[in-house]
Design a protein around this motif. Structure first.
Motif, PDB file in Angstrom:
ATOM      1  N   GLY A 275      35.854  32.090  57.348  1.00 25.98           N
ATOM      2  CA  GLY A 275      35.694  33.344  58.071  1.00 25.98           C
ATOM      3  C   GLY A 275      35.588  34.525  57.134  1.00 25.98           C
ATOM      4  N   PHE A 276      36.317  34.428  56.010  1.00 27.47           N
ATOM      5  CA  PHE A 276      36.272  35.520  55.037  1.00 27.47           C
ATOM      6  C   PHE A 276      36.481  35.010  53.611  1.00 27.47           C
ATOM      7  CE2 PHE A 276      38.667  38.709  52.547  1.00 27.47           C
ATOM      8  CZ  PHE A 276      37.655  39.646  52.408  1.00 27.47           C
ATOM      9  N   GLY A 277      37.550  34.275  53.365  1.00 25.41           N
ATOM     10  CA  GLY A 277      37.871  33.838  52.009  1.00 25.41           C
ATOM     11  C   GLY A 277      38.964  34.680  51.398  1.00 25.41           C
ATOM     12  N   LEU A 278      40.029  34.881  52.157  1.00 21.16           N
ATOM     13  CA  LEU A 278      41.095  35.788  51.766  1.00 21.16           C
ATOM     14  C   LEU A 278      41.766  35.386  50.455  1.00 21.16           C
ATOM     15  CD1 LEU A 278      43.562  37.434  54.154  1.00 21.16           C
ATOM     16  CD2 LEU A 278      44.546  36.005  52.368  1.00 21.16           C
ATOM     17  N   THR A 279      41.995  34.083  50.247  1.00 18.27           N
ATOM     18  CA  THR A 279      42.679  33.654  49.020  1.00 18.27           C
ATOM     19  C   THR A 279      41.863  33.965  47.773  1.00 18.27           C
ATOM     20  OG1 THR A 279      41.776  31.420  49.341  1.00 18.27           O
ATOM     21  CG2 THR A 279      44.015  31.823  50.119  1.00 18.27           C
ATOM     22  N   LEU A 280      40.554  34.048  47.934  1.00 20.47           N
ATOM     23  CA  LEU A 280      39.697  34.384  46.801  1.00 20.47           C
ATOM     24  C   LEU A 280      40.010  35.790  46.286  1.00 20.47           C
ATOM     25  CD1 LEU A 280      37.331  32.820  45.416  1.00 20.47           C
ATOM     26  CD2 LEU A 280      35.768  34.200  46.796  1.00 20.47           C
ATOM     27  N   VAL A 281      40.236  36.718  47.208  1.00 23.35           N
ATOM     28  CA  VAL A 281      40.564  38.093  46.823  1.00 23.35           C
ATOM     29  C   VAL A 281      41.986  38.161  46.278  1.00 23.35           C
ATOM     30  CG1 VAL A 281      40.765  40.470  47.637  1.00 23.35           C
ATOM     31  CG2 VAL A 281      38.971  38.996  48.552  1.00 23.35           C
ATOM     32  N   GLU A 282      42.933  37.441  46.925  1.00 21.75           N
ATOM     33  CA  GLU A 282      44.300  37.402  46.403  1.00 21.75           C
ATOM     34  C   GLU A 282      44.309  36.938  44.949  1.00 21.75           C
ATOM     35  OE1 GLU A 282      46.990  36.397  50.383  1.00 21.75           O
ATOM     36  OE2 GLU A 282      46.419  34.788  49.008  1.00 21.75           O
ATOM     37  N   ALA A 283      43.533  35.892  44.685  1.00 22.63           N
ATOM     38  CA  ALA A 283      43.495  35.339  43.334  1.00 22.63           C
ATOM     39  C   ALA A 283      42.888  36.320  42.337  1.00 22.63           C
ATOM     40  CB  ALA A 283      42.706  34.030  43.336  1.00 22.63           C
ATOM     41  N   ALA A 284      41.793  36.964  42.723  1.00 24.23           N
ATOM     42  CA  ALA A 284      41.158  37.939  41.826  1.00 24.23           C
ATOM     43  C   ALA A 284      42.104  39.092  41.519  1.00 24.23           C
ATOM     44  CB  ALA A 284      39.866  38.455  42.453  1.00 24.23           C
ATOM     45  N   SER A 285      42.893  39.522  42.513  1.00 20.78           N
ATOM     46  CA  SER A 285      43.845  40.616  42.275  1.00 20.78           C
ATOM     47  C   SER A 285      44.954  40.186  41.324  1.00 20.78           C
ATOM     48  CB  SER A 285      44.446  41.093  43.601  1.00 20.78           C
ATOM     49  OG  SER A 285      45.374  40.157  44.126  1.00 20.78           O
ATOM     50  N   SER A 286      45.106  38.873  41.145  1.00 19.28           N
ATOM     51  CA  SER A 286      46.108  38.330  40.215  1.00 19.28           C
ATOM     52  C   SER A 286      45.513  38.045  38.843  1.00 19.28           C
ATOM     53  CB  SER A 286      46.706  37.044  40.793  1.00 19.28           C
ATOM     54  OG  SER A 286      47.232  37.262  42.087  1.00 19.28           O
ATOM     55  N   GLY A 287      44.240  38.383  38.655  1.00 18.70           N
ATOM     56  CA  GLY A 287      43.611  38.223  37.353  1.00 18.70           C
ATOM     57  C   GLY A 287      42.875  36.913  37.148  1.00 18.70           C
ATOM     58  N   LEU A 288      42.702  36.118  38.221  1.00 21.18           N
ATOM     59  CA  LEU A 288      41.946  34.876  38.110  1.00 21.18           C
ATOM     60  C   LEU A 288      40.466  35.133  38.388  1.00 21.18           C
ATOM     61  CD1 LEU A 288      44.372  32.432  39.976  1.00 21.18           C
ATOM     62  CD2 LEU A 288      43.969  32.565  37.508  1.00 21.18           C
ATOM     63  N   LEU A 289      39.609  34.484  37.629  1.00 22.44           N
ATOM     64  CA  LEU A 289      38.172  34.620  37.858  1.00 22.44           C
ATOM     65  C   LEU A 289      37.773  33.739  39.047  1.00 22.44           C
ATOM     66  CD1 LEU A 289      36.950  34.446  34.163  1.00 22.44           C
ATOM     67  CD2 LEU A 289      37.259  36.485  35.573  1.00 22.44           C
ATOM     68  N   PRO A 290      37.031  34.270  40.017  1.00 15.12           N
ATOM     69  CA  PRO A 290      36.694  33.491  41.206  1.00 15.12           C
ATOM     70  C   PRO A 290      35.449  32.620  41.016  1.00 15.12           C
ATOM     71  CG  PRO A 290      36.031  35.798  41.493  1.00 15.12           C
ATOM     72  CD  PRO A 290      36.669  35.694  40.142  1.00 15.12           C
ATOM     73  N   ILE A 291      35.587  31.333  41.343  1.00 13.91           N
ATOM     74  CA  ILE A 291      34.452  30.414  41.439  1.00 13.91           C
ATOM     75  C   ILE A 291      34.459  29.870  42.863  1.00 13.91           C
ATOM     76  CG2 ILE A 291      33.514  28.188  40.700  1.00 13.91           C
ATOM     77  CD1 ILE A 291      34.397  28.764  37.897  1.00 13.91           C
ATOM     78  N   PHE A 292      33.333  29.917  43.544  1.00 10.37           N
ATOM     79  CA  PHE A 292      33.326  29.630  44.973  1.00 10.37           C
ATOM     80  C   PHE A 292      31.996  29.032  45.395  1.00 10.37           C
ATOM     81  CE2 PHE A 292      32.400  33.999  43.917  1.00 10.37           C
ATOM     82  CZ  PHE A 292      31.180  34.243  44.538  1.00 10.37           C
ATOM     83  N   ASN A 293      32.004  28.387  46.562  1.00 15.05           N
ATOM     84  CA  ASN A 293      30.786  27.825  47.115  1.00 15.05           C
ATOM     85  C   ASN A 293      29.834  28.946  47.535  1.00 15.05           C
ATOM     86  OD1 ASN A 293      29.094  25.752  47.817  1.00 15.05           O
ATOM     87  ND2 ASN A 293      30.151  25.201  49.701  1.00 15.05           N
ATOM     88  N   ASP A 294      28.574  28.762  47.270  1.00 13.73           N
ATOM     89  CA  ASP A 294      27.574  29.807  47.522  1.00 13.73           C
ATOM     90  C   ASP A 294      27.175  29.809  48.999  1.00 13.73           C
ATOM     91  OD1 ASP A 294      25.751  31.800  47.247  1.00 13.73           O
ATOM     92  OD2 ASP A 294      24.279  30.629  46.103  1.00 13.73           O
TER      93      ASP A 294
END
Length: 362
Positions: A275-294
């Motif tokens: 629906g959105f991908g909320l954990t992706l943003v949480e992770a980026a705010s923690s300094g992790l680089l996001p890799i995700f399905n296109d």
């Protein structure tokens, strides 16, 4: 103001909508608004004594469909609704029915947040048909504003809704939820972390297959998987295929997840739909680089130069894209981390709550 949020479930149930509504409700309560959350589910309850609680300044009321047979419960719900200045719906699947019912409250402002709607996958075909019907458009017409949390939602609801103000309003996400130092991560992009549900849409089996493909091409990734949901099938799959570079953690506490974040450099989200991908943003705010399905909406959460979108149905092209990304990041990893953190800040609760309250008052 007296603000009432409608939601299927609420904290401590773990999920995207639950996290968003909790952030909104507690922030609004801290600003001295009277805030209620009405849950149309009782997943976390063990007794009738817990059907109305107060948490972080928010009054939480739990209802089920059986309550339509209880005069006292109907009376309690009616009293809260009639006192409200604002009614905010957080479940598009229930939004239509609730919106129709709320026409009995013509003086109360009514809002719907789409939370990813249901346009990014092939589920809920009946609900989609209902949204396209005349009576559904009438129901949506009773809402003051539809908050669309992604560009895909905005386009979908702009086509469906007669509401003149379908508003693109980015989701509310907890910033750095585990309290880590965002600058502490290992060099390189071969230490991966995932936290969240293990449901089929998360596509974790495909992720494990991709790691097997990488192993066979001498690209060795370390993956940590954290979840409060069952992990047995994934553990068995990894063991069967000799994936010794994948580690699983069932119900780790926050300090354990924080430790794993600092041992990782990438957060991976291979979902087949979101629906959105909320954990992706949480992770980026923690300094992790996001890799995700296109896929949509994951590929619209961040600017195109933040993170890496891979096609998890095409391992060979994904391998090529990953190696190119690894080479680019290695030249200046700290800048990539800084950019990911900065991109996540547009979803901060404080900023989003200020925006929503301004709409309430307009």
């Amino acid at each position: 103001m007296i603000i009432v949020h409608f939601t299927p479930t609420y904290h401590p149930v773990i999920g995207g909508i639950e996290s968003v509504v909790k952030s909104l409700a507690t922030q609004m309560a801290s600003l001295n608004h009277r805030v209620y959350v009405i849950c149309l589910s009782r997943h976390t309850l063990v007794s009738d004594s817990a059907r109305e609680i107060t948490a972080d300044g928010v009054s939480v009321l739990y209802f089920t469909h059986y309550d339509i047979f209880s005069p006292s419960r109907i009376s309690r719900l009616s009293k809260v609704l009639r006192s409200a200045d604002i009614l905010h719906l957080h479940d598009p699947k229930l939004g239509l029915l609730v919106a129709i019912a709320l026409t009995l409250l013509p003086k109360t402002k009514k809002y719907l947040t789409t939370h990813g709607g249901f346009y990014h996958h092939n589920r809920f075909p009946l609900i989609k048909k209902l949204y396209a019907s005349t009576w559904a458009r009438y129901a949506l017409g009773k809402l003051n504003t539809v908050f669309a949390i992604s560009e895909a939602d905005f386009l979908a609801f702009s086509r469906l809704s007669p509401v003149p103000n379908v508003r693109l309003s980015l989701n509310v996400v907890r910033m750095n939820p585990f309290g880590v130092d965002p600058a502490v991560h290992p060099p390189g992009v071969r230490n991966w972390l995932y936290w969240g549900r293990t449901s089929s849409n998360k596509n974790l089996v495909s992720l494990l297959n991709f790691l097997m493909f990488l192993n066979n091409n001498d690209v060795h990734i370390v993956l940590h998987v954290c979840s409060s949901y069952p992990l047995q099938d994934l553990i068995a799959f990894a063991k069967q295929h000799g994936l010794t570079n994948v580690f699983f953690y069932h119900k780790p506490d926050n300090s354990h997840i924080a430790s794993l974040i600092n041992q990782s450099s990438v957060f991976v989200l291979p979902s087949s739909y979101e629906g959105f991908g909320l954990t992706l943003v949480e992770a980026a705010s923690s300094g992790l680089l996001p890799i995700f399905n296109d896929i949509s909406p994951l590929n619209t959460v961040f600017p195109s130069d933040v993170g890496l979108a891979l096609d998890f149905s095409d391992f060979r092209s994904s391998l090529v894209a990953f190696l190119e990304y690894e080479m680019i990041v290695s030249s200046d990893q700290s800048t990539f981390v800084t950019d990911a953190i900065a991109a996540s800040q547009v979803y901060s609760p404080k900023r989003r709550v200020e925006e929503i309250l301004s709409v309430y008052l307009s």
